[in-house]
Scaffold this motif. Structure first.
Motif, PDB file in Angstrom:
ATOM      1  N   LEU A   3      28.334  -1.518  17.078  1.00 15.92           N
ATOM      2  CA  LEU A   3      27.462  -1.214  18.204  1.00 15.92           C
ATOM      3  C   LEU A   3      26.533  -2.379  18.538  1.00 15.92           C
ATOM      4  O   LEU A   3      26.352  -2.730  19.711  1.00 15.92           O
ATOM      5  CB  LEU A   3      26.640   0.042  17.887  1.00 15.92           C
ATOM      6  N   VAL A 169      32.150   1.719  19.703  1.00 14.46           N
ATOM      7  CA  VAL A 169      32.231   2.161  21.098  1.00 14.46           C
ATOM      8  C   VAL A 169      33.341   1.387  21.810  1.00 14.46           C
ATOM      9  O   VAL A 169      33.322   1.243  23.025  1.00 14.46           O
ATOM     10  CB  VAL A 169      30.877   1.961  21.811  1.00 14.46           C
ATOM     11  N   TRP A 172      35.079   3.137  24.738  1.00 16.54           N
ATOM     12  CA  TRP A 172      34.209   3.909  25.616  1.00 16.54           C
ATOM     13  C   TRP A 172      34.151   3.291  27.016  1.00 16.54           C
ATOM     14  O   TRP A 172      34.367   2.084  27.189  1.00 16.54           O
ATOM     15  CB  TRP A 172      32.799   3.966  25.048  1.00 16.54           C
ATOM     16  N   LEU A 176      28.931   4.328  29.827  1.00 16.44           N
ATOM     17  CA  LEU A 176      28.550   5.181  28.699  1.00 16.44           C
ATOM     18  C   LEU A 176      28.011   4.329  27.553  1.00 16.44           C
ATOM     19  O   LEU A 176      27.045   4.719  26.879  1.00 16.44           O
ATOM     20  CB  LEU A 176      29.745   6.013  28.234  1.00 16.44           C
ATOM     21  N   ASP A 179      24.448   3.321  28.545  1.00 19.00           N
ATOM     22  CA  ASP A 179      23.526   4.468  28.470  1.00 19.00           C
ATOM     23  C   ASP A 179      23.232   4.839  27.018  1.00 19.00           C
ATOM     24  O   ASP A 179      22.080   5.153  26.663  1.00 19.00           O
ATOM     25  CB  ASP A 179      24.119   5.677  29.198  1.00 19.00           C
ATOM     26  N   THR A 180      24.255   4.800  26.170  1.00 19.67           N
ATOM     27  CA  THR A 180      24.086   5.160  24.765  1.00 19.67           C
ATOM     28  C   THR A 180      23.184   4.165  24.052  1.00 19.67           C
ATOM     29  O   THR A 180      22.262   4.549  23.325  1.00 19.67           O
ATOM     30  CB  THR A 180      25.453   5.231  24.055  1.00 19.67           C
ATOM     31  N   ALA A 183      19.586   4.474  25.175  1.00 19.81           N
ATOM     32  CA  ALA A 183      18.966   5.672  24.602  1.00 19.81           C
ATOM     33  C   ALA A 183      18.567   5.436  23.146  1.00 19.81           C
ATOM     34  O   ALA A 183      17.530   5.926  22.693  1.00 19.81           O
ATOM     35  CB  ALA A 183      19.923   6.862  24.707  1.00 19.81           C
ATOM     36  N   CYS A 184      19.384   4.675  22.410  1.00 17.53           N
ATOM     37  CA  CYS A 184      19.023   4.319  21.030  1.00 17.53           C
ATOM     38  C   CYS A 184      17.777   3.437  21.014  1.00 17.53           C
ATOM     39  O   CYS A 184      16.869   3.636  20.198  1.00 17.53           O
ATOM     40  CB  CYS A 184      20.183   3.605  20.351  1.00 17.53           C
ATOM     41  N   LEU A 189      18.080   8.797  21.134  1.00 22.29           N
ATOM     42  CA  LEU A 189      19.396   9.154  20.623  1.00 22.29           C
ATOM     43  C   LEU A 189      19.576   8.576  19.223  1.00 22.29           C
ATOM     44  O   LEU A 189      19.016   7.531  18.897  1.00 22.29           O
ATOM     45  CB  LEU A 189      20.479   8.590  21.548  1.00 22.29           C
ATOM     46  N   TYR A 191      22.784   8.067  16.034  1.00 19.92           N
ATOM     47  CA  TYR A 191      24.226   8.097  15.788  1.00 19.92           C
ATOM     48  C   TYR A 191      24.461   8.156  14.284  1.00 19.92           C
ATOM     49  O   TYR A 191      23.676   7.628  13.498  1.00 19.92           O
ATOM     50  CB  TYR A 191      24.921   6.889  16.418  1.00 19.92           C
ATOM     51  N   THR A 216      26.873  11.486  17.927  1.00 21.42           N
ATOM     52  CA  THR A 216      25.580  11.163  18.529  1.00 21.42           C
ATOM     53  C   THR A 216      24.857  12.463  18.847  1.00 21.42           C
ATOM     54  O   THR A 216      25.494  13.476  19.150  1.00 21.42           O
ATOM     55  CB  THR A 216      25.722  10.343  19.826  1.00 21.42           C
ATOM     56  N   SER A 218      20.981  13.902  20.732  1.00 21.99           N
ATOM     57  CA  SER A 218      19.725  13.617  21.411  1.00 21.99           C
ATOM     58  C   SER A 218      18.548  13.951  20.500  1.00 21.99           C
ATOM     59  O   SER A 218      18.560  14.977  19.815  1.00 21.99           O
ATOM     60  CB  SER A 218      19.633  14.424  22.705  1.00 21.99           C
TER      61      SER A 218
END
Length: 252
Positions: A3, A169, A172, A176, A179-180, A183-184, A189, A191, A216, A218
């Motif tokens: 990631l 990812v 993916w 996405l 966004d992921t 958010a981290c 978020l 994971y 993952t 929220s």
């Protein structure tokens, strides 16, 4: 590609920096950070000139680029042991073809200095975000209190979010991924690998387990059933534990 490496690569590509040689170490140790090395392509240099230079200097830098002037990010003496914002040196070189005027070369050297500052600022920003991404999947960070235990007289059922070292990812959708990762970084978020285990309380022998990686959740509205996967995983772990206990009983 994990990631963090994916994030670094995508961010450097968006900015116009090379991505074939990215190095990083994010262990909260002295000398940690991230760095990258390679030649900056001509089209990207033009974009950087628009971003970093003004007026006559900008025009002179673009003329120098069109005449073949180049910029490379190279390892300096600090890069022997470390990878961070101060292990990169930005090197500007004049072309071997058409000669630059004095003003074009002076402007290109100013451009080199501006790029050096942007490289360092970008490295520090990505380093900070890299730590945030690590924290979102760390047992010392977002996963610190994500463990539930249910006890009977003899056994314990443990539901735990553990670190997913292979979280990927790769396949993916690009939006996405963005966004992921964001958010981290924003601490919205986390994971992990979801692990359900049945252990014997007396000696903590693991009797049965079930794993699900690439999860993952929220942080704003955490789920207790993990999108419906938990029930099946609990059943699998209990079934495996029963089979193990029965095999021991038969052997005895």
């Amino acid at each position: 590609m994990n990631l963090i490496k994916t994030y670094f690569t995508r961010q450097l590509e968006k900015r116009g920096y090379p991505t074939d040689d990215i190095c990083y170490s994010l262990n909260y140790c002295q000398g940690d950070g991230m760095a990258w090395y390679g030649d900056i392509e001509e089209e990207a240099l033009i974009s950087f000139a628009d971003k970093l230079m003004k007026d006559t200097e900008k025009a002179a830098v673009k003329r120098a680029i069109n005449k073949g002037a180049t910029v490379t990010i190279e390892r300096n003496s600090y890069a022997t042991h470390y990878s961070h914002y101060n292990t990169m040196s930005v090197i500007a070189e004049a072309c071997y073809g058409e000669e630059l005027t004095d003003f074009e070369w002076a402007s290109f050297q100013s451009f080199e200095q501006a790029l050096e500052e942007d490289v360092k600022a970008t490295s520090q920003s990505l380093e900070s975000n890299g730590y945030a991404i690590i924290d979102a999947g760390s047992k010392y960070g977002a996963l610190a209190d994500k463990k539930r235990t249910f006890n009977t007289a003899r056994f314990s059922l443990i539901i735990e979010e553990s670190e997913d070292k292979d979280f990927s990812v790769q396949h993916w959708d690009e939006s996405l991924i963005d966004d992921t990762v964001q958010a981290c970084i924003d601490k919205k978020l986390r994971y992990f690998t979801l692990r359900v285990s049945v252990i014997e309380r007396e000696d903590e022998t693991v009797l049965g387990e079930s794993y699900l990686g690439g999860c993952t959740e929220s942080n704003d509205s955490p789920s207790k059933n993990y999108d419906g996967h938990l029930r099946q995983m609990v059943s699998e772990a209990i079934r495996e534990a029963r089979d193990f206990v029965n095999s021991i009983s038969l052997a005895a």
